[in-house]
Every structure is written in structure tokens, then in C-alpha cells.
Design a protein around this motif. Structure first.
Motif, PDB file in Angstrom:
ATOM      1  N   GLU A  30     100.922  30.904  18.194  1.00 15.05           N
ATOM      2  CA  GLU A  30     102.042  31.797  18.430  1.00 15.05           C
ATOM      3  C   GLU A  30     103.362  31.071  18.740  1.00 15.05           C
ATOM      4  O   GLU A  30     104.301  31.492  18.098  1.00 15.05           O
ATOM      5  CB  GLU A  30     101.808  32.872  19.430  1.00 15.05           C
ATOM      6  N   MET A  31     103.271  29.832  19.587  1.00 14.38           N
ATOM      7  CA  MET A  31     104.445  29.045  19.922  1.00 14.38           C
ATOM      8  C   MET A  31     104.745  28.300  18.622  1.00 14.38           C
ATOM      9  O   MET A  31     106.033  28.346  18.362  1.00 14.38           O
ATOM     10  CB  MET A  31     103.819  28.029  20.812  1.00 14.38           C
ATOM     11  N   GLU A  32     103.697  27.791  17.446  1.00 13.53           N
ATOM     12  CA  GLU A  32     104.382  27.237  16.367  1.00 13.53           C
ATOM     13  C   GLU A  32     104.875  28.261  15.667  1.00 13.53           C
ATOM     14  O   GLU A  32     105.821  27.734  14.752  1.00 13.53           O
ATOM     15  CB  GLU A  32     103.286  26.588  15.594  1.00 13.53           C
ATOM     16  N   LYS A  33     104.581  29.328  15.414  1.00 21.78           N
ATOM     17  CA  LYS A  33     105.292  30.443  14.430  1.00 21.78           C
ATOM     18  C   LYS A  33     106.559  30.740  15.131  1.00 21.78           C
ATOM     19  O   LYS A  33     107.593  30.817  14.226  1.00 21.78           O
ATOM     20  CB  LYS A  33     104.284  31.789  14.432  1.00 21.78           C
ATOM     21  N   LEU A  34     106.625  30.918  16.551  1.00 26.02           N
ATOM     22  CA  LEU A  34     107.916  31.232  16.860  1.00 26.02           C
ATOM     23  C   LEU A  34     109.102  30.032  16.779  1.00 26.02           C
ATOM     24  O   LEU A  34     110.100  30.184  16.374  1.00 26.02           O
ATOM     25  CB  LEU A  34     108.055  31.580  18.355  1.00 26.02           C
ATOM     26  N   GLN A  35     108.342  28.925  16.861  1.00 29.63           N
ATOM     27  CA  GLN A  35     109.364  27.797  16.561  1.00 29.63           C
ATOM     28  C   GLN A  35     109.729  27.571  14.814  1.00 29.63           C
ATOM     29  O   GLN A  35     111.036  27.332  14.766  1.00 29.63           O
ATOM     30  CB  GLN A  35     108.547  26.444  17.005  1.00 29.63           C
ATOM     31  N   LYS A  36     108.911  27.927  14.058  1.00 29.42           N
ATOM     32  CA  LYS A  36     109.306  28.090  12.537  1.00 29.42           C
ATOM     33  C   LYS A  36     110.367  29.272  12.492  1.00 29.42           C
ATOM     34  O   LYS A  36     111.182  28.995  11.811  1.00 29.42           O
ATOM     35  CB  LYS A  36     108.082  28.083  11.879  1.00 29.42           C
ATOM     36  N   ASP A  37     110.105  30.106  13.013  1.00 29.37           N
ATOM     37  CA  ASP A  37     111.029  31.283  12.877  1.00 29.37           C
ATOM     38  C   ASP A  37     112.289  31.139  13.494  1.00 29.37           C
ATOM     39  O   ASP A  37     113.157  31.574  12.942  1.00 29.37           O
ATOM     40  CB  ASP A  37     110.481  32.663  13.605  1.00 29.37           C
ATOM     41  N   TYR A  38     112.337  30.319  14.702  1.00 31.35           N
ATOM     42  CA  TYR A  38     113.735  29.994  15.416  1.00 31.35           C
ATOM     43  C   TYR A  38     114.497  28.711  14.213  1.00 31.35           C
ATOM     44  O   TYR A  38     115.748  29.087  14.182  1.00 31.35           O
ATOM     45  CB  TYR A  38     113.448  29.172  16.386  1.00 31.35           C
ATOM     46  N   PHE A  39     113.645  27.807  13.719  1.00 25.11           N
ATOM     47  CA  PHE A  39     114.293  27.078  12.780  1.00 25.11           C
ATOM     48  C   PHE A  39     114.779  27.774  11.651  1.00 25.11           C
ATOM     49  O   PHE A  39     116.124  27.525  11.322  1.00 25.11           O
ATOM     50  CB  PHE A  39     113.214  26.131  12.039  1.00 25.11           C
ATOM     51  N   ASN A  40     114.211  28.863  11.170  1.00 26.39           N
ATOM     52  CA  ASN A  40     114.577  29.466   9.841  1.00 26.39           C
ATOM     53  C   ASN A  40     115.661  30.246  10.343  1.00 26.39           C
ATOM     54  O   ASN A  40     116.696  30.401   9.394  1.00 26.39           O
ATOM     55  CB  ASN A  40     113.521  30.434   9.290  1.00 26.39           C
ATOM     56  N   TRP A  41     115.923  30.964  11.445  1.00 20.46           N
ATOM     57  CA  TRP A  41     116.794  31.811  11.812  1.00 20.46           C
ATOM     58  C   TRP A  41     118.190  31.074  12.167  1.00 20.46           C
ATOM     59  O   TRP A  41     119.187  31.442  11.862  1.00 20.46           O
ATOM     60  CB  TRP A  41     116.528  32.370  13.228  1.00 20.46           C
ATOM     61  N   VAL A  42     118.142  29.892  12.877  1.00 20.14           N
ATOM     62  CA  VAL A  42     119.535  29.057  12.645  1.00 20.14           C
ATOM     63  C   VAL A  42     119.988  28.666  11.427  1.00 20.14           C
ATOM     64  O   VAL A  42     120.920  28.645  11.026  1.00 20.14           O
ATOM     65  CB  VAL A  42     118.828  27.694  13.547  1.00 20.14           C
ATOM     66  N   ILE A  43     119.008  28.397  10.672  1.00 17.59           N
ATOM     67  CA  ILE A  43     119.327  27.911   9.041  1.00 17.59           C
ATOM     68  C   ILE A  43     120.243  29.138   8.435  1.00 17.59           C
ATOM     69  O   ILE A  43     121.191  29.084   7.711  1.00 17.59           O
ATOM     70  CB  ILE A  43     118.506  27.445   8.285  1.00 17.59           C
ATOM     71  N   ASP A  44     119.818  30.439   8.736  1.00 19.32           N
ATOM     72  CA  ASP A  44     120.375  31.584   8.158  1.00 19.32           C
ATOM     73  C   ASP A  44     121.372  32.423   8.841  1.00 19.32           C
ATOM     74  O   ASP A  44     122.201  32.898   8.264  1.00 19.32           O
ATOM     75  CB  ASP A  44     119.185  32.594   7.737  1.00 19.32           C
ATOM     76  N   ASN A  45     121.259  32.257  10.279  1.00 20.27           N
ATOM     77  CA  ASN A  45     122.117  32.989  11.060  1.00 20.27           C
ATOM     78  C   ASN A  45     123.191  32.119  11.944  1.00 20.27           C
ATOM     79  O   ASN A  45     123.856  32.509  12.735  1.00 20.27           O
ATOM     80  CB  ASN A  45     121.453  33.837  11.794  1.00 20.27           C
ATOM     81  N   ALA A  46     123.051  30.789  11.998  1.00 14.08           N
ATOM     82  CA  ALA A  46     123.877  29.936  12.841  1.00 14.08           C
ATOM     83  C   ALA A  46     125.453  30.483  12.704  1.00 14.08           C
ATOM     84  O   ALA A  46     125.729  30.676  11.493  1.00 14.08           O
ATOM     85  CB  ALA A  46     123.662  28.464  12.582  1.00 14.08           C
ATOM     86  N   VAL A  47     126.246  30.582  13.703  1.00 13.67           N
ATOM     87  CA  VAL A  47     127.460  30.584  13.679  1.00 13.67           C
ATOM     88  C   VAL A  47     128.208  29.414  14.393  1.00 13.67           C
ATOM     89  O   VAL A  47     127.536  28.585  15.112  1.00 13.67           O
ATOM     90  CB  VAL A  47     127.957  32.007  14.403  1.00 13.67           C
TER      91      VAL A  47
END
Length: 354
Positions: A337-354
Motif C-alpha cells: 500500500e505504501m509503494e502504491k501511494l508513493q507511486k500515485d504521489y509521484f504521478n500526481w505531482v508530475i500531472d498536477n504540480a503548481v
């Protein structure tokens, strides 16, 4: 023969050794025109002089901002040994490996710029019947305007009909599957494959493929490459966007006909990619996400052998205020679960960073 800083060869004074495989490359001073240049020093033990001059003849034909200019070539004798000297443009920034971060990868925006630049240069080469055949990070220089410049035409090939030809030699780590074995060939498609290898290394860590080649040996390495297991299309760093992985994996297809048909086609695919943020490292070698307004951080707390807290924050680059990102802050996660959340966070920053 070994050369040292301060040595004078013909009309050149050696300043600093820059590298070289089939001969030395030096930063040097051309005393005849009072200019710093990059000087390639080649001994005839590698090839006959006529063949050594081919690199200068090839490079001197090119006039493109993403291809290294070669000024001229000379032949001289030092200590009874004849050397071929090739005078090239000198770029003080060196090659792209000088821009790697503390984790030995190149951040996403820089990688995309480098790839587009060298593909632009390759398009020019291919349109003129040349195959570069030695595309790798060490042969990508950065000029004073931060453009990537493709260098080293020592094993380039020429085909007036733009059909596959037999290569003079090859860089074994990056050569395409069809460029090894008993009947090797190079083509537009093998250059595309080498761009894919270069992209893979810049994004995932510069040493990964070289280390595999050393540990496995040439025969096993080539066999795994022919099977599509090297580079491993599933083994990217978690912060490499899936859309970019798709483009690189197409360039790395073991079947040349399934790769991009041209450097232009691959470059246009890359030009369509736009990302809001990216990941790199800070001065302490921690991974950080970069947006225009915020810097993104995370911390993993190990509570037990299989229980983790994942805490993510963003820091306002102007005010310095730090805010917790609730959607990506969770407690008591198991490892999966931790590794999935980390990967989701990486992708979220790439697509949604401001």
C-alpha cells in the motif's frame, strides 16, 4: 604514447584531457588562430590514416546547431609516431552527464529537451544519408545556449539509398539487436534504438545498462536484448511518466519495423508531452517534486516490519510555508500500500504540480 597537460602537438597546446575511447580528446589551444578547441588525437593503430580522416570529412559536411562542428584535420609526427588530429568545436559545459543529479538521472524537462535536440540533429543526418551509430550520453554535448549537440562521427555510416549497411564498429552497450551477430546492420532504425537506450539511461540512472553489460558479459547481454529483456520496459523509476515510457519503449522494440520510421516522427511524439511538475534531488540527495510555485516532499516512517506512515507536504517557494497534502498522507500502510501511494504521489505531482 601518453600526452600531458601543457604538451605542444603541431600547432596545439594541450589544456585538459576530456576523454576518448578510440584515441584521446583534449581541450586544447589552437595557437594559429588563438582559439580554444576540442582536439581528437588518433593513432594509426586504430585504423589507417585515410579511414581516420573519414570522421573529419563527415563532420565537416554538417551545418546544424545540434551536430558538433568539425573544423579541419591535420596529420603530424610526434616521437616518430604519426597522429591524425581532428579539430572540433569546444563546449565548456561538457557532455550531458555533467547535468545529472545526485541520483545519477537527468530531470524530466532537461531529458525531453536533450532528446528533442538530438533527434533534430539525427533528422538532418538521415536526410543526408548518414547514420550516427554511436548515440550515448557521453556523445551529447551541451552548448552555451543549453542546446544538446550530438558529437563523435568516428563510426558513422553512409548510405546514399538510406538502406541498412554494415557498420564499421559499434558501441556494444547501445547497439540494436540487428547490429550484433554475424551479419550486423545499421540504419535509421538502429539510430532510433540508440536514442531509446540513451533516454532510458538518462531517466533511470546513467550506469544501469553499462553495469548489466559488465556483469552479464556481451553474449548474454545481447541475447537478453534480442528478447526485449534489456532494457527492461517494466523497470523504470516510478517518477517516469507512463506516456514517456510508451514512447521510449517503442524506440526500443526488438523489431526495427515496429520502431519509429524517422527521427522526426519520434521528436513530434515527444513534443506533444507536457507535464506540470517533475522529480529531482535536493542537496541532501532527497527526492523532491518541482512545480512553478511549490516544492513537494515526502517522508516514509517505518512503524514496524510491515507498517508505514506516508507523509507528503508542499512548500511555498516564496513564503516558505509548508502544508500537508491530505490525500497523500496515510498511516499504518503495509509495504504494498505504501509503494502504491508513493507511486500515485509521484504521478500526481508530475500531472498536477503548481
Amino acid at each position: 604514447m601518453t600526452f600531458n597537460t601543457g604538451d605542444n602537438i603541431y600547432k596545439f597546446t594541450l589544456i585538459k584531457k576530456l576523454g576518448g575511447n578510440f584515441g584521446d580528446v583534449w581541450q586544447a589551444f589552437d595557437n594559429s588562430i588563438s582559439k580554444e578547441i576540442a582536439l581528437k588525437i588518433l593513432e594509426p593503430k586504430y585504423e589507417p590514416i585515410a579511414k581516420l580522416l573519414d570522421e573529419a570529412r563527415i563532420g565537416n559536411k554538417f551545418n546544424h546547431k545540434n551536430l558538433l562542428p568539425i573544423h579541419y584535420a591535420d596529420i603530424t609526427s610526434v616521437g616518430g609516431v604519426t597522429f591524425t588530429l581532428i579539430s572540433q568545436e569546444f563546449y565548456k559545459n561538457g557532455d550531458v552527464t555533467n547535468y545529472l543529479n545526485n541520483h545519477n538521472f537527468l530531470p524530466l524537462p532537461q531529458t525531453l529537451k536533450v532528446l528533442q535536440d538530438i533527434l533534430f540533429g539525427l533528422e538532418y543526418l538521415h536526410n543526408n544519408g548518414f547514420y550516427h551509430n554511436d548515440i550515448k550520453p557521453g556523445n551529447i554535448l551541451i552548448d552555451d545556449q543549453s542546446n544538446a549537440v550530438l558529437a563523435d562521427y568516428g563510426i558513422a555510416g553512409f548510405s546514399a539509398s538510406v538502406l541498412p549497411i554494415t557498420p564499421k564498429n559499434s558501441y556494444k552497450v547501445h547497439r540494436a539487436p540487428e547490429s550484433s551477430g554475424t551479419s550486423p546492420v545499421i540504419s535509421i532504425h538502429s539510430d532510433i534504438y540508440q536514442v531509446g537506450c540513451t533516454a532510458y539511461r538518462l531517466l533511470n540512472g546513467i550506469s544501469n545498462l553499462k553495469n548489466e553489460f559488465i556483469s552479464l558479459g556481451e553474449i548474454i547481454y545481447d541475447d537478453k536484448k534480442a528478447q526485449g529483456k534489456i532494457p527492461d520496459s517494466k523497470n523504470y523509476q516510478p517518477f517516469v511518466p507512463s506516456r514517456l515510457k510508451t514512447i521510449i519503449n517503442k524506440a526500443l522494440n526488438t523489431d526495427p519495423s515496429l520502431r519509429y520510421t524517422s527521427a522526426l516522427e519520434m521528436r513530434r511524439k515527444l513534443e506533444k508531452l507536457h507535464f506540470s511538475g517533475y522529480w529531482t534531488t535536493d542537496s541532501s540527495s532527497n527526492l523532491i517534486g518541482i512545480g512553478k510555485k511549490y516544492t513537494y516532499h515526502f517522508e516514509i516512517e517505518a512503524k514496524s516490519s510491515n507498517s508505514y506512515n506516508f507523509i507528503s507536504t508542499k512548500k511555498n517557494n516564496q513564503s516558505g510555508n509548508i502544508t500537508k497534502i491530505i490525500d497523500f498522507t496515510k498511516k499504518n500502510l503495509n509495504k504494498k500500500e505504501m509503494e502504491k501511494l508513493q507511486k500515485d504521489y509521484f504521478n500526481w505531482v508530475i500531472d498536477n504540480a503548481v
